[in-house]
Motif scaffolding. Sequence first.
Motif, PDB file in Angstrom:
ATOM      1  N   LEU A 238       5.786   2.341  -1.397  1.00 16.42           N
ATOM      2  CA  LEU A 238       4.396   1.956  -1.656  1.00 16.42           C
ATOM      3  C   LEU A 238       4.247   1.330  -3.036  1.00 16.42           C
TER       4      LEU A 238
ATOM      5  N   GLU B 231       5.596  -2.167  -2.962  1.00 20.96           N
ATOM      6  CA  GLU B 231       4.723  -3.045  -2.170  1.00 20.96           C
ATOM      7  C   GLU B 231       3.348  -3.231  -2.813  1.00 20.96           C
TER       8      GLU B 231
ATOM      9  N   LYS C 100       0.952  -0.981  -3.159  1.00 25.67           N
ATOM     10  CA  LYS C 100      -0.076  -0.330  -2.348  1.00 25.67           C
ATOM     11  C   LYS C 100      -0.632   0.948  -2.963  1.00 25.67           C
TER      12      LYS C 100
END
Length: 314
Positions: free
Chosen positions: A183, A186, A188
């Motif tokens: 995460l 990415e 996120k």
Amino acid sequence: MKRIVFMGTPDFAVPVLQQILKDGYEVIAVVTQPDRPKGRKKIMTPPPVKVEAEKHAIPVFQPEKIRLAEEYENITSLEPDLIVTAAFGQILPKALLDSPKYGCINVHASLLPKLRGGAPIHYSILLGEKKTGVTIMYMVEKLDAGDILTQVEVSITEKDHVGTLHNKLSEAGSLLLSQTMPLLFEGKLTPIKQNDEEATFASNIKREQEKIEWSRSGEEIYNHIRGLHPWPVAYTTLEGQVMKVWWGEKVETSSTEVPGTIIGKDEDGFIVKTGNTIGIKITDLQLAGKKRMTGMQYLNGAGASLSEGIKLGE
């Protein structure tokens, strides 16, 4: 493949390193504390993380002071994408924190901002907490004060001690890191600032904190014993000699004796009066210069003549 530098020292950090490798990241270096003399014979002993790194033929750095340029430049020159730390034991300089593309993150064994510092597992039990957890956060130059990325709660049972909780948190931290890193890469995750006003601290345990204060409540003393088990171990004194108290149990009493007084004996240990109606039965102990033994072994041997009325802690 993302290039990771891992920084950690004790047993807690080993499963975290293992998880990073299991997840397929390239660990280009491991940074840990120098070898230290251990035991009575002062044998130079490598940190557990170094032992694990060498199993995987990962280069190991062991700086005495990571803040020195000649030390941290060895790491920045590797151009890691991310630095991951877990119980490393030193605060990183800003030049190192700013070096990786994705920053530096830390796996910390508490629910920050509670229990910042080097002994969060001990303090969570010493304070009688029912839950703790693991926080993964960005590292800053201030102790455990960076923005939080992810957290997970871990319950503390009545029978937990530092050893069992250490293993629970190490496993939980490894899994949380495994979920967090993808995460992070990415983009996120939304970092959450810590509220410094809610911060509490768990500095390393000092020798004077290990002594049992029998005037405290039985519940507090029980937490004290398990909050220092299996290291560094609580202690008291018996007839002027240091006695380590490895383990004890809570028992109801109606005694009006002074706290610290031996008020009874069972087959598996002897009972000590505390500051309230919850006594402590000492079931696992170690006298100065002797081997660790159960309460039963002690009462059947050196403690056969132990009598009620003797006061501990004097």
